[in-house]
Design a protein around this motif. Structure first.
Motif, PDB file in Angstrom:
ATOM      1  N   HIS A   1       0.839  -1.203   0.000  1.00  0.00           N
ATOM      2  CA  HIS A   1       0.000   0.000   0.000  1.00  0.00           C
ATOM      3  C   HIS A   1       0.879   1.260   0.000  1.00  0.00           C
ATOM      4  O   HIS A   1       0.625   2.207  -0.762  1.00  0.00           O
TER       5      HIS A   1
ATOM      6  N   SER B   1      -6.575   2.018  -1.837  1.00  0.00           N
ATOM      7  CA  SER B   1      -7.415   0.895  -1.410  1.00  0.00           C
ATOM      8  C   SER B   1      -8.439   0.499  -2.467  1.00  0.00           C
ATOM      9  O   SER B   1      -8.886  -0.654  -2.504  1.00  0.00           O
TER      10      SER B   1
ATOM     11  N   GLY C   1      -4.718  -3.666  -4.119  1.00  0.00           N
ATOM     12  CA  GLY C   1      -5.093  -2.468  -3.370  1.00  0.00           C
ATOM     13  C   GLY C   1      -4.453  -2.371  -2.018  1.00  0.00           C
ATOM     14  O   GLY C   1      -4.911  -1.598  -1.173  1.00  0.00           O
TER      15      GLY C   1
ATOM     16  N   ALA D   1      -7.998  -2.600  -4.688  1.00  0.00           N
ATOM     17  CA  ALA D   1      -8.346  -3.965  -4.267  1.00  0.00           C
ATOM     18  C   ALA D   1      -9.416  -4.563  -5.172  1.00  0.00           C
ATOM     19  O   ALA D   1      -9.519  -5.782  -5.301  1.00  0.00           O
TER      20      ALA D   1
ATOM     21  N   GLY E   1      -7.601  -2.310   8.526  1.00  0.00           N
ATOM     22  CA  GLY E   1      -7.311  -1.529   7.327  1.00  0.00           C
ATOM     23  C   GLY E   1      -7.505  -0.046   7.546  1.00  0.00           C
ATOM     24  O   GLY E   1      -6.652   0.772   7.159  1.00  0.00           O
TER      25      GLY E   1
ATOM     26  N   ILE F   1      -4.381   2.713   7.533  1.00  0.00           N
ATOM     27  CA  ILE F   1      -4.387   3.758   6.509  1.00  0.00           C
ATOM     28  C   ILE F   1      -4.358   5.148   7.159  1.00  0.00           C
ATOM     29  O   ILE F   1      -3.636   6.046   6.708  1.00  0.00           O
TER      30      ILE F   1
ATOM     31  N   GLY G   1      -6.511  -2.265   1.099  1.00  0.00           N
ATOM     32  CA  GLY G   1      -7.892  -2.337   0.635  1.00  0.00           C
ATOM     33  C   GLY G   1      -8.406  -3.762   0.621  1.00  0.00           C
ATOM     34  O   GLY G   1      -9.615  -4.001   0.707  1.00  0.00           O
TER      35      GLY G   1
END
Length: 221
Positions: A27, A160, A168, A163, A189, A193, A171
């Motif tokens: 990510h 994300s 992602g 995904a 998640g 993030i 994600g």
């Protein structure tokens, strides 16, 4: 989720920690790379727009059109070229999204350079390139980095969406949690993030402080 099921299953996090770490790293790479590429591209384009102002509005208009395109549609268009579940399929559209934010930042930053400072540099014998590198760009740093902060946080959030095409980063946790009606991956998640965005923003602010020591000196007087 049953009535006795806790909101967060710490044992699940412990068992899946290696895959979560890998997704977080993936990510981060897919979020930071578009901003760096966007900054590299925005500097010459922004300089050209600042030099020839007639270019500015068409360029910003084009970037706004690109920014308004739904990311999922752009992914679908890119799939035959870059492939499914490839980093490039996510990085390319996010680079254009970053450009839409960074080009106005570069132009506004250069416009913020006082004309008296520019004329003083000319009077001291600075050639255009030297004046740009040693005088104009350093003064423009706070405005440019303000755009970088916006682009970085936006990029970390948008990754994300990848995904949905199999790439992602974090994600994947949202899709996994939603498909199984299991909230722990979703919470993991979201938290990671947010932490990633806060950390990236803090590092950019730190970089700005290091690159503009005169600003602290001016505030201290």
């Amino acid at each position: 989720m049953g009535d006795a099921e806790p909101l967060i299953r710490w044992d699940w996090i412990g068992r899946n920690l290696p895959s979560i770490q890998q997704q977080a790293l993936d990510h981060l790479v897919m979020a930071v790379t578009p901003v760096l590429l966007g900054l590299v591209l925005a500097l010459p384009v922004g300089l050209a727009c600042a030099r020839w102002r007639a270019l500015y509005q068409p360029t910003v208009g084009l970037m706004n059109v690109v920014y308004s395109l739904p990311s999922l549609v752009v992914f679908i268009v890119l799939l035959p070229i870059t492939g499914l579940a490839e980093r490039a399929t996510v990085i390319i559209p996010l680079t254009f999204y970053s450009l839409a934010v960074l080009i106005p930042g570069v132009v506004d930053g250069l416009a913020a350079v006082p004309d008296s400072v520019r004329q003083s540099a000319v009077a001291m014998g600075f050639k255009p390139m030297r004046r740009l590198v040693l005088v104009e760009l350093p003064i423009a740093v706070p405005v440019v980095l303000a755009g970088v902060r916006v682009a970085m946080v936006s990029s970390i959030s948008l990754v994300s969406v990848g995904a949905l095409i199999g790439r992602g980063g974090l994600g994947y946790q949202f899709i996994d949690g939603w498909q199984r009606q299991f909230y722990t991956p979703i919470i993991v998640g979201i938290v990671l993030i947010i932490l990633m965005a806060v950390l990236a923003d803090g590092l950019i602010v730190l970089a700005q402080r290091l690159l503009t020591p005169w600003a602290r000196a001016r505030r201290g007087t």
